[in-house]
Design an enzyme around this catalytic site. Structure first.
Site, PDB file in Angstrom:
ATOM      1  N   SER A  99     -26.434   9.845 -45.204  1.00 53.81           N
ATOM      2  CA  SER A  99     -25.749  10.913 -45.935  1.00 53.81           C
ATOM      3  C   SER A  99     -25.931  10.842 -47.442  1.00 53.81           C
ATOM      4  O   SER A  99     -25.439  11.717 -48.158  1.00 53.81           O
ATOM      5  CB  SER A  99     -24.253  10.858 -45.618  1.00 53.81           C
ATOM      6  OG  SER A  99     -23.738   9.589 -45.959  1.00 53.81           O
ATOM      7  N   THR A 126     -20.341  11.951 -47.936  1.00 54.13           N
ATOM      8  CA  THR A 126     -20.723  11.782 -49.344  1.00 54.13           C
ATOM      9  C   THR A 126     -20.022  10.562 -49.930  1.00 54.13           C
ATOM     10  O   THR A 126     -18.894  10.285 -49.565  1.00 54.13           O
ATOM     11  CB  THR A 126     -20.216  13.020 -50.129  1.00 54.13           C
ATOM     12  OG1 THR A 126     -20.856  14.160 -49.604  1.00 54.13           O
ATOM     13  CG2 THR A 126     -20.445  12.898 -51.613  1.00 54.13           C
ATOM     14  N   THR A 162     -25.018  12.538 -52.889  1.00 56.09           N
ATOM     15  CA  THR A 162     -25.095  12.929 -51.481  1.00 56.09           C
ATOM     16  C   THR A 162     -26.445  13.574 -51.158  1.00 56.09           C
ATOM     17  O   THR A 162     -27.120  14.109 -52.042  1.00 56.09           O
ATOM     18  CB  THR A 162     -23.983  13.947 -51.165  1.00 56.09           C
ATOM     19  OG1 THR A 162     -23.985  14.232 -49.765  1.00 56.09           O
ATOM     20  CG2 THR A 162     -24.172  15.261 -51.916  1.00 56.09           C
ATOM     21  N   ARG A 217     -29.643  25.087 -50.097  1.00 65.87           N
ATOM     22  CA  ARG A 217     -28.181  24.966 -50.134  1.00 65.87           C
ATOM     23  C   ARG A 217     -27.760  23.809 -51.049  1.00 65.87           C
ATOM     24  O   ARG A 217     -28.305  22.714 -50.996  1.00 65.87           O
ATOM     25  CB  ARG A 217     -27.653  24.733 -48.722  1.00 65.87           C
ATOM     26  CG  ARG A 217     -26.128  24.600 -48.622  1.00 65.87           C
ATOM     27  CD  ARG A 217     -25.658  23.165 -48.667  1.00 65.87           C
ATOM     28  NE  ARG A 217     -24.232  23.032 -48.363  1.00 65.87           N
ATOM     29  CZ  ARG A 217     -23.544  21.903 -48.532  1.00 65.87           C
ATOM     30  NH1 ARG A 217     -24.136  20.824 -48.984  1.00 65.87           N
ATOM     31  NH2 ARG A 217     -22.259  21.858 -48.240  1.00 65.87           N
ATOM     32  N   VAL A 218     -26.787  24.064 -51.884  1.00 66.29           N
ATOM     33  CA  VAL A 218     -26.196  23.035 -52.736  1.00 66.29           C
ATOM     34  C   VAL A 218     -24.710  22.983 -52.425  1.00 66.29           C
ATOM     35  O   VAL A 218     -24.057  24.025 -52.296  1.00 66.29           O
ATOM     36  CB  VAL A 218     -26.426  23.362 -54.232  1.00 66.29           C
ATOM     37  CG1 VAL A 218     -25.637  22.414 -55.122  1.00 66.29           C
ATOM     38  CG2 VAL A 218     -27.918  23.280 -54.562  1.00 66.29           C
ATOM     39  N   GLY A 219     -24.183  21.779 -52.302  1.00 62.79           N
ATOM     40  CA  GLY A 219     -22.770  21.620 -51.981  1.00 62.79           C
ATOM     41  C   GLY A 219     -21.923  21.389 -53.206  1.00 62.79           C
ATOM     42  O   GLY A 219     -22.297  21.718 -54.340  1.00 62.79           O
ATOM     43  N   ASP A 220     -20.761  20.808 -52.985  1.00 60.63           N
ATOM     44  CA  ASP A 220     -19.790  20.587 -54.063  1.00 60.63           C
ATOM     45  C   ASP A 220     -20.138  19.388 -54.933  1.00 60.63           C
ATOM     46  O   ASP A 220     -19.712  19.319 -56.092  1.00 60.63           O
ATOM     47  CB  ASP A 220     -18.395  20.358 -53.470  1.00 60.63           C
ATOM     48  CG  ASP A 220     -18.372  19.112 -52.586  1.00 60.63           C
ATOM     49  OD1 ASP A 220     -19.217  19.022 -51.657  1.00 60.63           O
ATOM     50  OD2 ASP A 220     -17.538  18.221 -52.823  1.00 60.63           O
ATOM     51  N   THR A 276     -15.010  14.556 -50.652  1.00 65.16           N
ATOM     52  CA  THR A 276     -15.998  14.326 -49.613  1.00 65.16           C
ATOM     53  C   THR A 276     -15.705  15.302 -48.487  1.00 65.16           C
ATOM     54  O   THR A 276     -14.572  15.751 -48.341  1.00 65.16           O
ATOM     55  CB  THR A 276     -15.951  12.866 -49.126  1.00 65.16           C
ATOM     56  OG1 THR A 276     -16.951  12.663 -48.134  1.00 65.16           O
ATOM     57  CG2 THR A 276     -14.600  12.499 -48.563  1.00 65.16           C
ATOM     58  N   GLY A 277     -16.712  15.650 -47.753  1.00 63.09           N
ATOM     59  CA  GLY A 277     -16.497  16.615 -46.684  1.00 63.09           C
ATOM     60  C   GLY A 277     -17.309  17.870 -46.915  1.00 63.09           C
ATOM     61  O   GLY A 277     -18.273  17.869 -47.688  1.00 63.09           O
ATOM     62  N   GLY A 299     -18.704  20.833 -48.413  1.00 57.91           N
ATOM     63  CA  GLY A 299     -18.683  21.270 -49.802  1.00 57.91           C
ATOM     64  C   GLY A 299     -18.239  22.704 -50.007  1.00 57.91           C
ATOM     65  O   GLY A 299     -17.628  23.037 -51.026  1.00 57.91           O
TER      66      GLY A 299
HETATM   67  N1  GLY Z   1     -19.712  17.178 -49.833  1.00 55.99           N
HETATM   68  C1  GLY Z   1     -21.092  17.170 -49.687  1.00 55.99           C
HETATM   69  C2  GLY Z   1     -21.683  18.471 -49.355  1.00 55.99           C
HETATM   70  O1  GLY Z   1     -21.030  19.337 -48.803  1.00 55.99           O
HETATM   71  O2  GLY Z   1     -22.841  18.650 -49.634  1.00 55.99           O
END
Ligand code: GLY
Length: 338
Positions: free
Chosen positions: A92, A194, A212, A222-225, A245-246, A248
Protein backbone atom coordinates in the site's frame (compact mmCIF):
# COMPACT_ATOMS: atom_id res chain seq x y z
CA UNK A 1 22.26 10.07 24.56
CA UNK A 2 21.33 7.21 22.28
CA UNK A 3 17.95 5.94 23.33
CA UNK A 4 17.21 2.36 24.17
CA UNK A 5 14.02 1.19 22.53
CA UNK A 6 11.67 -0.69 24.76
CA UNK A 7 8.55 -2.17 23.38
CA UNK A 8 5.65 -2.40 25.72
CA UNK A 9 2.95 -3.88 23.54
CA UNK A 10 1.40 -5.49 26.55
CA UNK A 11 1.25 -2.13 28.28
CA UNK A 12 -0.55 -0.42 25.44
CA UNK A 13 -3.64 0.15 27.49
CA UNK A 14 -1.63 1.70 30.32
CA UNK A 15 0.13 4.10 27.99
CA UNK A 16 -3.12 4.92 26.27
CA UNK A 17 -4.64 5.64 29.66
CA UNK A 18 -1.79 7.98 30.57
CA UNK A 19 -2.37 9.93 27.39
CA UNK A 20 -6.11 9.93 27.73
CA UNK A 21 -6.68 7.78 24.68
CA UNK A 22 -8.17 4.46 23.88
CA UNK A 23 -11.21 4.92 26.07
CA UNK A 24 -14.69 4.38 24.70
CA UNK A 25 -16.26 7.45 23.24
CA UNK A 26 -18.49 9.31 25.64
CA UNK A 27 -21.59 10.86 24.11
CA UNK A 28 -20.82 14.14 25.90
CA UNK A 29 -17.66 14.61 23.83
CA UNK A 30 -19.63 15.60 20.79
CA UNK A 31 -20.77 18.83 22.39
CA UNK A 32 -18.27 21.70 22.27
CA UNK A 33 -19.31 22.79 25.75
CA UNK A 34 -17.86 19.54 27.06
CA UNK A 35 -14.56 19.74 25.23
CA UNK A 36 -11.42 20.19 27.26
CA UNK A 37 -9.20 23.24 27.42
CA UNK A 38 -6.77 24.06 24.63
CA UNK A 39 -3.45 22.23 24.56
CA UNK A 40 -0.60 23.80 26.46
CA UNK A 41 3.05 24.01 25.43
CA UNK A 42 5.16 20.90 24.96
CA UNK A 43 7.60 19.94 27.69
CA UNK A 44 11.19 19.74 26.60
CA UNK A 45 12.45 16.19 26.25
CA UNK A 46 9.03 14.70 25.60
CA UNK A 47 9.18 13.74 21.96
CA UNK A 48 6.24 11.81 20.52
CA UNK A 49 5.73 10.03 17.24
CA UNK A 50 2.59 8.28 16.09
CA UNK A 51 1.90 6.55 12.78
CA UNK A 52 -0.96 4.59 11.29
CA UNK A 53 -1.19 0.81 11.19
CA UNK A 54 1.28 -1.89 12.20
CA UNK A 55 3.98 -0.52 9.91
CA UNK A 56 3.90 2.57 12.12
CA UNK A 57 5.91 0.68 14.76
CA UNK A 58 9.00 0.46 12.55
CA UNK A 59 8.36 3.91 11.12
CA UNK A 60 8.37 5.37 14.62
CA UNK A 61 11.59 3.51 15.43
CA UNK A 62 13.22 5.09 12.39
CA UNK A 63 11.83 8.48 13.39
CA UNK A 64 13.30 8.34 16.88
CA UNK A 65 16.61 7.18 15.45
CA UNK A 66 16.63 10.28 13.24
CA UNK A 67 15.81 12.40 16.29
CA UNK A 68 18.62 10.85 18.30
CA UNK A 69 21.01 11.59 15.46
CA UNK A 70 20.20 15.26 15.82
CA UNK A 71 17.18 15.46 13.54
CA UNK A 72 14.02 17.52 13.83
CA UNK A 73 10.37 16.48 13.77
CA UNK A 74 10.50 16.80 9.98
CA UNK A 75 13.47 14.44 9.88
CA UNK A 76 11.53 11.99 12.06
CA UNK A 77 8.67 12.04 9.56
CA UNK A 78 10.86 11.63 6.50
CA UNK A 79 12.90 8.81 8.05
CA UNK A 80 9.81 6.92 9.17
CA UNK A 81 8.05 7.30 5.85
CA UNK A 82 11.12 6.27 3.86
CA UNK A 83 11.47 3.07 5.85
CA UNK A 84 7.94 2.00 4.96
CA UNK A 85 8.26 3.18 1.35
CA UNK A 86 11.32 0.93 0.98
CA UNK A 87 9.47 -2.21 2.09
CA UNK A 88 8.79 -4.24 -1.04
CA UNK A 89 6.40 -6.49 0.93
CA UNK A 90 4.07 -3.63 1.80
CA UNK A 91 1.33 -3.46 -0.84
CA UNK A 92 0.00 0.00 0.00
CA UNK A 93 3.03 2.29 0.17
CA UNK A 94 6.15 2.93 -1.88
CA UNK A 95 7.96 0.36 -3.96
CA UNK A 96 5.68 -2.58 -3.08
CA UNK A 97 2.49 -0.67 -3.84
CA UNK A 98 -0.29 -2.27 -5.85
CA UNK A 99 -0.78 -0.67 -9.28
CA UNK A 100 -3.75 1.05 -10.85
CA UNK A 101 -6.06 -0.90 -13.14
CA UNK A 102 -3.66 -0.38 -16.06
CA UNK A 103 -0.71 -1.81 -14.14
CA UNK A 104 1.03 1.47 -13.25
CA UNK A 105 2.25 2.14 -9.71
CA UNK A 106 1.44 5.79 -9.01
CA UNK A 107 2.39 7.29 -5.66
CA UNK A 108 1.16 10.22 -3.56
CA UNK A 109 2.85 11.86 -0.57
CA UNK A 110 3.01 15.08 1.39
CA UNK A 111 4.83 16.60 4.33
CA UNK A 112 4.12 19.64 6.52
CA UNK A 113 5.84 21.38 9.42
CA UNK A 114 4.95 23.50 12.45
CA UNK A 115 5.40 26.72 10.46
CA UNK A 116 2.79 25.74 7.89
CA UNK A 117 5.34 24.96 5.21
CA UNK A 118 4.18 22.08 3.05
CA UNK A 119 5.28 20.01 0.08
CA UNK A 120 3.43 17.41 -1.92
CA UNK A 121 3.69 15.13 -4.94
CA UNK A 122 0.88 13.20 -6.57
CA UNK A 123 0.42 10.71 -9.39
CA UNK A 124 4.20 10.27 -9.47
CA UNK A 125 5.69 7.17 -11.08
CA UNK A 126 9.12 5.53 -10.89
CA UNK A 127 10.19 7.33 -7.71
CA UNK A 128 10.60 5.08 -4.69
CA UNK A 129 10.57 7.83 -2.06
CA UNK A 130 7.83 10.35 -2.79
CA UNK A 131 8.07 11.64 0.79
CA UNK A 132 11.59 12.92 0.08
CA UNK A 133 10.47 14.39 -3.22
CA UNK A 134 7.63 16.16 -1.37
CA UNK A 135 10.12 17.51 1.15
CA UNK A 136 12.25 18.87 -1.65
CA UNK A 137 9.19 20.55 -3.16
CA UNK A 138 8.66 22.18 0.24
CA UNK A 139 12.27 23.12 0.89
CA UNK A 140 13.53 24.07 -2.56
CA UNK A 141 10.66 25.25 -4.75
CA UNK A 142 8.15 28.10 -4.57
CA UNK A 143 5.34 25.53 -4.93
CA UNK A 144 3.40 23.20 -2.67
CA UNK A 145 2.47 20.43 -5.09
CA UNK A 146 3.97 18.79 -8.19
CA UNK A 147 2.09 16.15 -10.17
CA UNK A 148 2.85 13.27 -12.52
CA UNK A 149 5.53 13.73 -15.15
CA UNK A 150 6.53 17.09 -13.67
CA UNK A 151 7.17 15.52 -10.28
CA UNK A 152 9.19 12.75 -11.94
CA UNK A 153 11.19 15.33 -13.90
CA UNK A 154 11.96 17.15 -10.66
CA UNK A 155 13.14 13.87 -9.10
CA UNK A 156 15.57 13.47 -12.03
CA UNK A 157 16.81 17.03 -11.55
CA UNK A 158 17.48 16.24 -7.89
CA UNK A 159 19.43 13.14 -8.88
CA UNK A 160 16.98 10.76 -7.26
CA UNK A 161 16.83 7.23 -8.73
CA UNK A 162 14.01 6.99 -11.29
CA UNK A 163 13.14 3.38 -12.03
CA UNK A 164 10.01 1.26 -12.61
CA UNK A 165 8.45 0.17 -9.32
CA UNK A 166 6.04 -2.69 -10.03
CA UNK A 167 7.26 -5.63 -7.96
CA UNK A 168 6.66 -9.23 -8.96
CA UNK A 169 4.31 -9.66 -6.01
CA UNK A 170 2.28 -6.61 -7.00
CA UNK A 171 2.25 -7.63 -10.68
CA UNK A 172 0.93 -11.11 -9.82
CA UNK A 173 -1.78 -9.59 -7.60
CA UNK A 174 -2.77 -7.27 -10.44
CA UNK A 175 -2.87 -10.20 -12.90
CA UNK A 176 -5.22 -12.05 -10.52
CA UNK A 177 -7.39 -8.94 -10.18
CA UNK A 178 -7.58 -8.60 -13.95
CA UNK A 179 -9.32 -12.00 -14.19
CA UNK A 180 -12.47 -10.28 -12.95
CA UNK A 181 -11.51 -6.56 -12.94
CA UNK A 182 -14.03 -6.17 -10.15
CA UNK A 183 -13.45 -2.85 -8.41
CA UNK A 184 -14.35 -3.57 -4.79
CA UNK A 185 -11.44 -2.48 -2.59
CA UNK A 186 -11.11 -4.58 0.56
CA UNK A 187 -11.64 -2.50 3.70
CA UNK A 188 -8.43 -1.84 5.71
CA UNK A 189 -6.31 -3.45 2.97
CA UNK A 190 -6.95 -2.12 -0.51
CA UNK A 191 -9.20 0.61 0.94
CA UNK A 192 -6.62 1.67 2.35
CA UNK A 193 -3.65 1.24 4.73
CA UNK A 194 -1.79 4.43 3.85
CA UNK A 195 0.82 5.47 6.36
CA UNK A 196 0.19 8.80 8.02
CA UNK A 197 2.82 10.02 10.49
CA UNK A 198 2.82 12.78 13.11
CA UNK A 199 5.75 13.77 15.29
CA UNK A 200 6.80 16.29 17.87
CA UNK A 201 10.48 16.67 18.63
CA UNK A 202 12.12 17.55 21.94
CA UNK A 203 11.80 21.25 21.17
CA UNK A 204 8.05 20.98 20.67
CA UNK A 205 8.15 21.33 16.90
CA UNK A 206 5.37 19.44 15.13
CA UNK A 207 5.50 17.83 11.70
CA UNK A 208 3.48 15.34 9.71
CA UNK A 209 3.65 13.24 6.59
CA UNK A 210 1.58 10.89 4.52
CA UNK A 211 2.65 8.46 1.77
CA UNK A 212 0.72 5.89 -0.22
CA UNK A 213 0.27 4.03 -3.49
CA UNK A 214 -3.42 4.89 -3.26
CA UNK A 215 -6.37 2.60 -3.67
CA UNK A 216 -5.44 -0.60 -5.47
CA UNK A 217 -6.62 -0.91 -9.08
CA UNK A 218 -7.86 2.68 -9.16
CA UNK A 219 -8.45 4.45 -12.48
CA UNK A 220 -5.26 5.70 -14.06
CA UNK A 221 -4.80 9.29 -12.94
CA UNK A 222 -6.80 8.95 -9.73
CA UNK A 223 -5.32 10.89 -6.82
CA UNK A 224 -6.49 10.36 -3.26
CA UNK A 225 -6.42 12.40 -0.09
CA UNK A 226 -2.88 11.60 0.98
CA UNK A 227 -1.05 14.33 -0.96
CA UNK A 228 -3.79 16.92 -0.38
CA UNK A 229 -2.91 19.36 2.39
CA UNK A 230 -5.95 19.59 4.64
CA UNK A 231 -7.35 16.22 3.55
CA UNK A 232 -4.74 13.53 4.18
CA UNK A 233 -2.61 15.74 6.42
CA UNK A 234 -2.68 19.02 8.25
CA UNK A 235 -0.34 20.53 10.83
CA UNK A 236 -0.67 23.74 12.81
CA UNK A 237 2.33 24.24 15.05
CA UNK A 238 0.26 26.02 17.70
CA UNK A 239 -2.51 23.43 17.86
CA UNK A 240 -1.52 19.98 16.58
CA UNK A 241 -1.54 17.75 13.55
CA UNK A 242 -3.83 15.18 11.98
CA UNK A 243 -3.60 12.58 9.27
CA UNK A 244 -5.99 10.22 7.56
CA UNK A 245 -6.02 6.69 6.27
CA UNK A 246 -8.70 4.91 4.35
CA UNK A 247 -10.73 5.77 1.29
CA UNK A 248 -9.43 9.12 0.12
CA UNK A 249 -12.63 10.19 -1.63
CA UNK A 250 -14.45 10.31 1.72
CA UNK A 251 -11.61 12.23 3.37
CA UNK A 252 -11.37 14.77 0.54
CA UNK A 253 -15.12 15.41 0.54
CA UNK A 254 -14.96 16.35 4.21
CA UNK A 255 -11.46 17.96 4.27
CA UNK A 256 -10.85 15.62 7.16
CA UNK A 257 -7.41 16.42 8.60
CA UNK A 258 -8.04 20.17 8.53
CA UNK A 259 -11.32 19.51 10.28
CA UNK A 260 -9.60 17.51 13.03
CA UNK A 261 -7.08 20.30 13.68
CA UNK A 262 -9.79 22.98 13.62
CA UNK A 263 -11.81 20.98 16.14
CA UNK A 264 -8.73 20.83 18.38
CA UNK A 265 -8.35 24.59 17.95
CA UNK A 266 -11.87 24.95 19.33
CA UNK A 267 -10.93 22.91 22.38
CA UNK A 268 -11.59 19.30 21.42
CA UNK A 269 -9.01 16.75 22.52
CA UNK A 270 -7.19 14.78 19.82
CA UNK A 271 -9.50 11.85 20.49
CA UNK A 272 -12.66 13.96 20.45
CA UNK A 273 -11.63 15.67 17.22
CA UNK A 274 -10.98 12.37 15.44
CA UNK A 275 -14.32 11.05 16.63
CA UNK A 276 -16.15 14.11 15.37
CA UNK A 277 -14.43 14.03 11.96
CA UNK A 278 -15.49 10.40 11.56
CA UNK A 279 -19.08 11.36 12.43
CA UNK A 280 -18.92 14.04 9.72
CA UNK A 281 -18.30 11.28 7.16
CA UNK A 282 -20.94 8.99 8.62
CA UNK A 283 -23.49 11.82 8.42
CA UNK A 284 -22.44 12.67 4.83
CA UNK A 285 -22.48 9.37 2.94
CA UNK A 286 -23.12 5.63 3.18
CA UNK A 287 -20.18 4.08 4.97
CA UNK A 288 -20.87 0.34 5.13
CA UNK A 289 -18.27 -0.35 2.41
CA UNK A 290 -15.69 2.28 3.19
CA UNK A 291 -13.16 2.77 5.94
CA UNK A 292 -11.55 5.98 7.12
CA UNK A 293 -9.37 6.38 10.20
CA UNK A 294 -8.02 9.60 11.66
CA UNK A 295 -4.97 10.02 13.84
CA UNK A 296 -4.21 13.26 15.70
CA UNK A 297 -1.38 14.63 17.83
CA UNK A 298 -2.01 17.71 19.94
CA UNK A 299 0.56 20.38 20.74
CA UNK A 300 0.61 19.02 24.29
CA UNK A 301 1.58 15.53 23.12
CA UNK A 302 -1.92 14.13 23.47
CA UNK A 303 -2.77 11.49 20.85
CA UNK A 304 -6.12 10.23 19.58
CA UNK A 305 -7.43 8.02 16.83
CA UNK A 306 -10.80 6.91 15.58
CA UNK A 307 -12.23 5.07 12.56
CA UNK A 308 -15.56 4.29 10.94
CA UNK A 309 -15.08 0.53 11.25
CA UNK A 310 -13.04 -1.80 13.39
CA UNK A 311 -9.58 -2.92 12.42
CA UNK A 312 -7.81 0.45 12.52
CA UNK A 313 -4.76 0.77 14.71
CA UNK A 314 -1.80 3.06 15.14
CA UNK A 315 1.66 2.94 16.64
CA UNK A 316 2.69 5.35 19.37
CA UNK A 317 6.22 6.01 20.58
CA UNK A 318 6.86 8.56 23.30
CA UNK A 319 9.58 9.84 25.56
CA UNK A 320 8.18 11.10 28.84
CA UNK A 321 11.28 13.01 29.92
CA UNK A 322 14.63 13.96 28.45
CA UNK A 323 16.23 10.91 30.05
CA UNK A 324 13.66 8.19 29.58
CA UNK A 325 14.03 5.63 26.83
CA UNK A 326 11.31 5.41 24.25
CA UNK A 327 8.14 3.60 25.16
CA UNK A 328 6.24 2.00 22.29
CA UNK A 329 2.73 0.73 21.88
CA UNK A 330 0.38 -0.43 19.18
CA UNK A 331 -3.01 1.09 19.94
CA UNK A 332 -6.26 -0.43 18.78
CA UNK A 333 -8.42 2.46 17.60
CA UNK A 334 -11.34 0.28 16.59
CA UNK A 335 -14.02 2.43 18.10
CA UNK A 336 -16.20 1.98 15.07
CA UNK A 337 -18.78 -0.73 14.79
CA UNK A 338 -18.02 -2.89 17.78
N1 GLY B 1 -5.95 7.27 1.62
C1 GLY B 1 -5.27 6.85 0.49
C2 GLY B 1 -6.02 6.96 -0.76
O1 GLY B 1 -7.24 6.96 -0.76
O2 GLY B 1 -5.40 7.04 -1.79
Amino acid sequence: MASTRRTFLAQAAAIAGTLGIGSRWNQAWSHPANWGSKPGPAKEGTAVMTSTWNHGMLANDAGFQALDEGGSALDMIEAGARLVEADAEGLSVGIGGLPDRDGHVTLDACIMDHLGDAGSVCFVQNVAHPISLARNVMDRTPHVMLAGAGAEQYARELGMPVTPLLTEQARLAWERWRETSNYQPVINIENHDTIGLLAMDDQGRLAGGCTTSGVAYKMHGRVGDSPIIGAGLYVDGAIGGATATGLGEAVMRTVGSFLVVELMRQGASAQEACFEAVQRIIRSMPTEDLQVGYLALGRDGQVGGHAIHGGFNYALHQRTSADTPIESALIDASHGEH
